[in-house]
Design a protein around this motif. Structure first.
Motif, PDB file in Angstrom:
ATOM      1  N   GLY A  71       0.792  -1.228   0.000  1.00  0.00           N
ATOM      2  CA  GLY A  71       0.000   0.000   0.000  1.00  0.00           C
ATOM      3  C   GLY A  71       0.819   1.269   0.000  1.00  0.00           C
ATOM      4  N   GLU A  72       2.139   1.129   0.109  1.00  0.00           N
ATOM      5  CA  GLU A  72       2.981   2.322   0.173  1.00  0.00           C
ATOM      6  C   GLU A  72       2.892   3.157  -1.100  1.00  0.00           C
ATOM      7  OE1 GLU A  72       7.601   3.560   1.067  1.00  0.00           O
ATOM      8  OE2 GLU A  72       6.957   1.516   1.495  1.00  0.00           O
ATOM      9  N   ILE A  73       2.715   2.519  -2.236  1.00  0.00           N
ATOM     10  CA  ILE A  73       2.641   3.260  -3.506  1.00  0.00           C
ATOM     11  C   ILE A  73       1.445   4.204  -3.517  1.00  0.00           C
ATOM     12  CG2 ILE A  73       1.439   1.389  -4.709  1.00  0.00           C
ATOM     13  CD1 ILE A  73       3.899   3.889  -6.285  1.00  0.00           C
ATOM     14  N   ASP A  74       0.322   3.741  -2.999  1.00  0.00           N
ATOM     15  CA  ASP A  74      -0.869   4.592  -2.960  1.00  0.00           C
ATOM     16  C   ASP A  74      -0.626   5.835  -2.107  1.00  0.00           C
ATOM     17  OD1 ASP A  74      -2.311   2.873  -4.588  1.00  0.00           O
ATOM     18  OD2 ASP A  74      -3.115   1.738  -2.893  1.00  0.00           O
ATOM     19  N   ALA A  75       0.035   5.655  -0.983  1.00  0.00           N
ATOM     20  CA  ALA A  75       0.329   6.785  -0.099  1.00  0.00           C
ATOM     21  C   ALA A  75       1.276   7.767  -0.775  1.00  0.00           C
ATOM     22  CB  ALA A  75       0.925   6.285   1.217  1.00  0.00           C
ATOM     23  N   LYS A  76       2.285   7.257  -1.474  1.00  0.00           N
ATOM     24  CA  LYS A  76       3.247   8.130  -2.149  1.00  0.00           C
ATOM     25  C   LYS A  76       2.599   8.884  -3.310  1.00  0.00           C
ATOM     26  CE  LYS A  76       6.948   7.437   0.232  1.00  0.00           C
ATOM     27  NZ  LYS A  76       7.552   8.505   1.018  1.00  0.00           N
ATOM     28  N   VAL A  77       1.733   8.234  -4.057  1.00  0.00           N
ATOM     29  CA  VAL A  77       1.038   8.904  -5.157  1.00  0.00           C
ATOM     30  C   VAL A  77       0.110   9.984  -4.604  1.00  0.00           C
ATOM     31  CG1 VAL A  77      -0.666   8.588  -6.996  1.00  0.00           C
ATOM     32  CG2 VAL A  77       1.250   6.996  -6.787  1.00  0.00           C
ATOM     33  N   GLU A  78      -0.592   9.679  -3.526  1.00  0.00           N
ATOM     34  CA  GLU A  78      -1.471  10.674  -2.911  1.00  0.00           C
ATOM     35  C   GLU A  78      -0.661  11.869  -2.403  1.00  0.00           C
ATOM     36  OE1 GLU A  78      -4.612  11.187   0.795  1.00  0.00           O
ATOM     37  OE2 GLU A  78      -3.992   9.173   0.204  1.00  0.00           O
ATOM     38  N   GLU A  79       0.467  11.581  -1.784  1.00  0.00           N
ATOM     39  CA  GLU A  79       1.344  12.633  -1.280  1.00  0.00           C
ATOM     40  C   GLU A  79       1.839  13.531  -2.426  1.00  0.00           C
ATOM     41  OE1 GLU A  79       4.837  12.196   1.879  1.00  0.00           O
ATOM     42  OE2 GLU A  79       5.366  11.296  -0.057  1.00  0.00           O
ATOM     43  N   ALA A  80       2.256  12.930  -3.529  1.00  0.00           N
ATOM     44  CA  ALA A  80       2.721  13.692  -4.692  1.00  0.00           C
ATOM     45  C   ALA A  80       1.581  14.500  -5.304  1.00  0.00           C
ATOM     46  CB  ALA A  80       3.335  12.756  -5.728  1.00  0.00           C
ATOM     47  N   THR A  81       0.396  13.913  -5.364  1.00  0.00           N
ATOM     48  CA  THR A  81      -0.763  14.611  -5.910  1.00  0.00           C
ATOM     49  C   THR A  81      -1.089  15.842  -5.095  1.00  0.00           C
ATOM     50  OG1 THR A  81      -1.640  12.535  -6.798  1.00  0.00           O
ATOM     51  CG2 THR A  81      -3.201  14.351  -6.546  1.00  0.00           C
ATOM     52  N   LYS A  82      -1.034  15.735  -3.789  1.00  0.00           N
ATOM     53  CA  LYS A  82      -1.286  16.878  -2.910  1.00  0.00           C
ATOM     54  C   LYS A  82      -0.216  17.957  -3.085  1.00  0.00           C
ATOM     55  CE  LYS A  82      -3.929  14.468   0.632  1.00  0.00           C
ATOM     56  NZ  LYS A  82      -3.957  13.997   2.033  1.00  0.00           N
ATOM     57  N   ALA A  83       1.025  17.537  -3.268  1.00  0.00           N
ATOM     58  CA  ALA A  83       2.105  18.503  -3.504  1.00  0.00           C
ATOM     59  C   ALA A  83       1.876  19.246  -4.819  1.00  0.00           C
ATOM     60  CB  ALA A  83       3.465  17.796  -3.510  1.00  0.00           C
ATOM     61  N   ILE A  84       1.461  18.526  -5.850  1.00  0.00           N
ATOM     62  CA  ILE A  84       1.178  19.154  -7.149  1.00  0.00           C
ATOM     63  C   ILE A  84       0.019  20.141  -6.999  1.00  0.00           C
ATOM     64  CG2 ILE A  84       0.318  18.722  -9.484  1.00  0.00           C
ATOM     65  CD1 ILE A  84       1.866  15.980  -9.278  1.00  0.00           C
ATOM     66  N   ALA A  85      -1.004  19.753  -6.255  1.00  0.00           N
ATOM     67  CA  ALA A  85      -2.145  20.652  -6.046  1.00  0.00           C
ATOM     68  C   ALA A  85      -1.705  21.935  -5.346  1.00  0.00           C
ATOM     69  CB  ALA A  85      -3.228  19.938  -5.236  1.00  0.00           C
ATOM     70  N   ARG A  86      -0.809  21.812  -4.347  1.00  0.00           N
ATOM     71  CA  ARG A  86      -0.318  23.014  -3.669  1.00  0.00           C
ATOM     72  C   ARG A  86       0.464  23.896  -4.632  1.00  0.00           C
ATOM     73  NH1 ARG A  86       0.711  19.198   0.394  1.00  0.00           N
ATOM     74  NH2 ARG A  86       2.921  19.099  -0.162  1.00  0.00           N
ATOM     75  N   LEU A  87       1.259  23.296  -5.483  1.00  0.00           N
ATOM     76  CA  LEU A  87       2.027  24.067  -6.456  1.00  0.00           C
ATOM     77  C   LEU A  87       1.112  24.790  -7.440  1.00  0.00           C
ATOM     78  CD1 LEU A  87       4.953  21.614  -7.246  1.00  0.00           C
ATOM     79  CD2 LEU A  87       5.102  23.817  -6.071  1.00  0.00           C
ATOM     80  N   LEU A  88       0.028  24.158  -7.816  1.00  0.00           N
ATOM     81  CA  LEU A  88      -0.898  24.769  -8.767  1.00  0.00           C
ATOM     82  C   LEU A  88      -1.671  25.925  -8.149  1.00  0.00           C
ATOM     83  CD1 LEU A  88      -2.301  21.633 -10.620  1.00  0.00           C
ATOM     84  CD2 LEU A  88      -0.689  23.331 -11.486  1.00  0.00           C
ATOM     85  N   ARG A  89      -1.870  25.895  -6.843  1.00  0.00           N
ATOM     86  CA  ARG A  89      -2.600  26.973  -6.168  1.00  0.00           C
ATOM     87  C   ARG A  89      -1.765  28.248  -6.076  1.00  0.00           C
ATOM     88  NH1 ARG A  89      -4.651  22.892  -2.321  1.00  0.00           N
ATOM     89  NH2 ARG A  89      -2.861  23.370  -1.038  1.00  0.00           N
ATOM     90  N   THR A  90      -0.461  28.138  -6.203  1.00  0.00           N
ATOM     91  CA  THR A  90       0.391  29.323  -6.027  1.00  0.00           C
ATOM     92  C   THR A  90       0.501  30.116  -7.300  1.00  0.00           C
ATOM     93  OG1 THR A  90       2.395  28.062  -6.505  1.00  0.00           O
ATOM     94  CG2 THR A  90       1.730  28.277  -4.185  1.00  0.00           C
TER      95      THR A  90
END
Length: 112
Positions: A93-112
């Motif tokens: 399940g670690e891959i799912d957590a890492k993908v979610e983490e990266a997705t959230k980071a991308i979302a933060r970058l897009l908000r700026t």
């Protein structure tokens, strides 16, 4: 009863153990790049202090912003290549957590 003080704004909180990160091989280059960006920010302070024309300052703000965005994208790419790829190899399940983490980071970058 004890109260918990909120973290300082510049405090980085993470639940990640101290390990070798994806940016490790380029650490010196990243630090050099961040020092250049820091110099740009100091330059902005100087421009304001010297009462430089607004549009000229805004041009430099744009350049500094682009430099930080470029740095962030490089760091994100290294995270995907190293951390996410490593989780995929390990499986589970670690891959799912890492993908979610990266997705959230991308979302933060897009908000700026």
């Amino acid at each position: 009863m004890t109260t918990t003080e909120p973290a300082e704004p510049d405090t980085v909180l993470t639940d990640q153990p101290h390990t070798v990160h994806g940016y490790h091989k380029q650490k010196d280059e990243h630090l050099k790049r961040l020092r250049r960006i820091e110099g740009q920010i100091r330059g902005l302070q100087r421009l304001v202090d010297e009462d430089v024309y607004c549009i000229d300052i805004l041009t430099q703000v744009s350049a500094s912003t682009k430099a930080l965005q470029s740095f962030a994208l490089q760091l994100l790419e290294e995270h995907l290549r190293h951390c996410v790829a490593d989780a995929a190899v390990k499986g589970g399940g670690e891959i799912d957590a890492k993908v979610e983490e990266a997705t959230k980071a991308i979302a933060r970058l897009l908000r700026t």
